[in-house]
Design a protein around this motif. Structure first.
Motif, PDB file in Angstrom:
ATOM      1  N   ASN A 291       6.469  10.839  -5.197  1.00 30.95           N
ATOM      2  CA  ASN A 291       6.139  11.557  -3.968  1.00 30.95           C
ATOM      3  C   ASN A 291       5.753  13.004  -4.274  1.00 30.95           C
ATOM      4  O   ASN A 291       4.795  13.539  -3.704  1.00 30.95           O
ATOM      5  CB  ASN A 291       7.334  11.513  -3.012  1.00 30.95           C
ATOM      6  N   TYR A 310       1.542   8.034  -3.771  1.00 29.69           N
ATOM      7  CA  TYR A 310       2.290   7.706  -2.540  1.00 29.69           C
ATOM      8  C   TYR A 310       2.594   6.208  -2.481  1.00 29.69           C
ATOM      9  O   TYR A 310       3.690   5.791  -2.080  1.00 29.69           O
ATOM     10  CB  TYR A 310       1.495   8.121  -1.297  1.00 29.69           C
ATOM     11  N   HIS A 314       6.220   4.476  -2.405  1.00 30.65           N
ATOM     12  CA  HIS A 314       6.616   3.531  -1.349  1.00 30.65           C
ATOM     13  C   HIS A 314       7.162   2.234  -1.940  1.00 30.65           C
ATOM     14  O   HIS A 314       8.093   1.634  -1.387  1.00 30.65           O
ATOM     15  CB  HIS A 314       5.422   3.238  -0.440  1.00 30.65           C
ATOM     16  N   LYS A 318      10.977   1.736   0.167  1.00 29.69           N
ATOM     17  CA  LYS A 318      10.242   1.282   1.347  1.00 29.69           C
ATOM     18  C   LYS A 318      10.905   1.701   2.662  1.00 29.69           C
ATOM     19  O   LYS A 318      10.341   1.489   3.734  1.00 29.69           O
ATOM     20  CB  LYS A 318      10.074  -0.238   1.299  1.00 29.69           C
ATOM     21  N   TYR A 324       5.467   6.533   3.755  1.00 26.93           N
ATOM     22  CA  TYR A 324       4.477   5.613   4.323  1.00 26.93           C
ATOM     23  C   TYR A 324       3.518   6.363   5.248  1.00 26.93           C
ATOM     24  O   TYR A 324       2.312   6.073   5.300  1.00 26.93           O
ATOM     25  CB  TYR A 324       5.173   4.480   5.074  1.00 26.93           C
TER      26      TYR A 324
END
Length: 379
Positions: A291, A310, A314, A318, A324
């Motif tokens: 991230n 990204y 994810h 999640k 997201y």
């Protein structure tokens, strides 16, 4: 007759002297911590005062059941005596016999309504019984009886700090600091409240004071590093993180925080180095690292690389709606297929319906715009 009277007086005097001698020996043994021998000596004396000392001795050596019985005997003999009841209540509280302790402290508060200590200990009992509202009532009663009652001020300050009720927390923290300006526990809570309220500039001097007072703890350095960073005092932030890494070079969060400092300074290559170090330390959880790398790529306007990171983040986490959401917005910027864009935003609302209002409202607004664009593109 006169001779008999004199002999009786002499016997009584000798007995009194003997008892005094035993009492002195017993008290001396108790004073130096020879509790078992002290109990033997007090037993020779009898009486309520000796029974109280026996109770204290049993308590000191950890024979709590016998201590409780002795306290109960003393209270039975003199129900108006508050000291043995207070000591018994504290012992029951220590032994987690909360209902019994509550009964004792309730009786004491009836005996002496003006004693803040009894209200404080009732607050402690109700806290242990998970009856927060009742505990707060008694802590506040203690303060109403003695506005300087530090332990009650601290408990109220701590409760409202944990609940993140900023105004109530500051009310009791500042009241306590008015009386005890160097109380480390209250300064600590004051710093936490300001830090949680994003008042980093005001939190800094408090965190610095904690270090001056010897509170050389990691969490103080961590909060101070973040505060320096947020206050754009980058060199000081680096020094703090250097201390933390000297203590523990396997803490990934410290590397991430240090990377954040370099990122703000636009030293992106250095930031990448520390993010990668964080990810090495964080194995096998890479979500935050990916991230952060995505954020740097975004900052460099490399949207394709940002999207890749990204998506990798994810895959690792999640449950993180923000990651997201970033996938959705970057895909929106990169893509040309309006239907795909709409699908991304709709999936976001479906998967994360209860997230931050900003994300939710922005996604809804963008869905409305895309529907209009799709409608006119068909025409």
């Amino acid at each position: 007759m006169k001779l008999l009277f004199i002999l009786t007086l002499l016997l009584l005097q000798l007995k009194a002297e003997a008892q005094t001698s035993v009492s002195v020996v017993a008290d001396s043994l108790y004073a130096i911590g020879n509790y078992s021998r002290a109990i033997n000596e007090y037993s020779k004396l009898g009486g309520v005062s000796s029974a109280l000392q026996i109770a204290r001795s049993y308590n000191a050596i950890g024979n709590h059941e016998k201590a409780i019985k002795q306290y109960q005997y003393v209270i039975q003999e003199n129900a108006a005596s508050q000291l043995p009841q207070l000591e018994l209540g504290k012992l029951l509280l220590k032994l987690k016999r909360f209902e019994e302790a509550k009964s004792v402290f309730t009786d004491l508060s009836i005996l002496n309504e003006g004693n803040p200590e009894f209200q404080y200990y009732l607050g402690e009992v109700y806290k242990e019984l998970n009856q927060a509202d009742e505990s707060l009532v008694h802590y506040k009663s203690a303060i109403s009886l003695d506005s300087t009652h530090l332990r009650s001020l601290f408990q109220l300050s701590k409760y409202y700090t944990i609940k993140q009720e900023r105004d109530n927390a500051l009310k009791y923290i500042l009241k306590g600091l008015d009386y005890y300006e160097n109380d480390v526990s209250l300064i600590n809570l004051h710093a936490i409240v300001l830090f949680n309220d994003f008042q980093f500039e005001k939190a800094i001097p408090l965190l610095e004071r904690l270090l001056e007072f010897g509170e050389d703890k990691d969490y103080v350095y961590e909060k101070l590093g973040v505060s320096y960073n947020q206050n754009w005092e980058f060199e000081k932030a680096k020094e703090v993180y250097k201390v933390l890494l000297e203590r523990n070079d396997s803490n990934s969060q410290t590397y991430f925080d240090l990377a954040s400092v370099y990122q703000k300074e636009s030293k992106l290559d250095s930031a990448k180095i520390f993010i990668n170090k964080a990810m090495d330390a964080q194995k096998p959880i890479f979500a935050q690292g990916y991230n952060e790398l995505a954020g740097i790529a975004h900052q460099q306007k490399d949207l394709k690389t940002a999207l890749k990171f990204y998506q990798m983040a994810h895959q690792e986490d999640k449950s993180n709606a923000r990651i997201y959401y970033n996938i959705v917005t970057v895909s929106d910027q990169l893509g040309s297929d309006l239907g795909k864009k709409l699908e991304y935003y709709q999936n976001f609302l479906k998967q994360y319906p209860n997230e931050h209002p900003f994300y939710y409202e922005t996604a809804r607004k963008r869905i409305s715009e895309l529907k209009v664009e799709i409608h006119f593109s068909k025409e």
